[in-house]
Design a protein around this motif. Structure first.
Motif: not given
Ligand code: FES
Length: 96
Positions: A1-14, A24-29, A38-40
Motif C-alpha cells: 500500500m502506498a504511503l502517500l496519496k496524491r490529492l492534486s495535480r492529477h492532470e499533469l503528464p505521466l 511505474c509512473s509519477g507525474r511531471a514535477g 505514491t507507489q510504495s
C-alpha cells in the motif's frame, strides 16, 4: 500500500519509470521521493535496524532517502526530480 496519496495535480503528464524492475509512473514535477511513496509504503530499509524508512528532512540535508540508479549511482530522492525512464532501485536489505 502506498504511503502517500496524491490529492492534486492529477492532470499533469505521466512520467514513466521503473522501481525495482516494476513499471511505474509519477507525474511531471514529482521528486523521486514523491513518485516512489505514491507507489510504495517505504523508500528503503534502515542500514542499522532494518526498519522501513521514508526519508526524514525532505530537503536534502539528512541523507535518509538514498535510492540506487541503474548506472550504479545513488540519488537523494527528496531533492531529485523524477525524469522519464529513470530506473530506480530501493535498498531492500539492510547492510550486514
Ligand atoms: S529526506 Fe533528508 S536528504 Fe532526503
Amino acid at each position: 500500500m502506498a504511503l502517500l496519496k496524491r490529492l492534486s495535480r492529477h492532470e499533469l503528464p505521466l512520467v514513466p519509470f521503473t522501481l525495482n524492475g516494476e513499471a511505474c509512473s509519477g507525474r511531471a514535477g514529482d521528486t523521486v521521493l514523491t513518485a516512489i511513496l505514491t507507489q510504495s509504503d517505504r523508500l528503503r530499509l534502515s542500514d542499522f535496524s532494518g526498519d522501513p524508512r521514508a526519508g526524514f528532512c525532505q530537503m536534502g540535508a539528512c541523507q535518509d532517502c538514498w535510492v540506487l540508479t541503474s548506472d550504479g549511482g545513488r540519488v537523494r530522492a527528496c531533492s531529485t526530480a523524477l525524469k522519464p525512464e529513470m530506473s530506480l532501485r530501493t535498498i531492500t536489505e539492510p547492510r550486514s
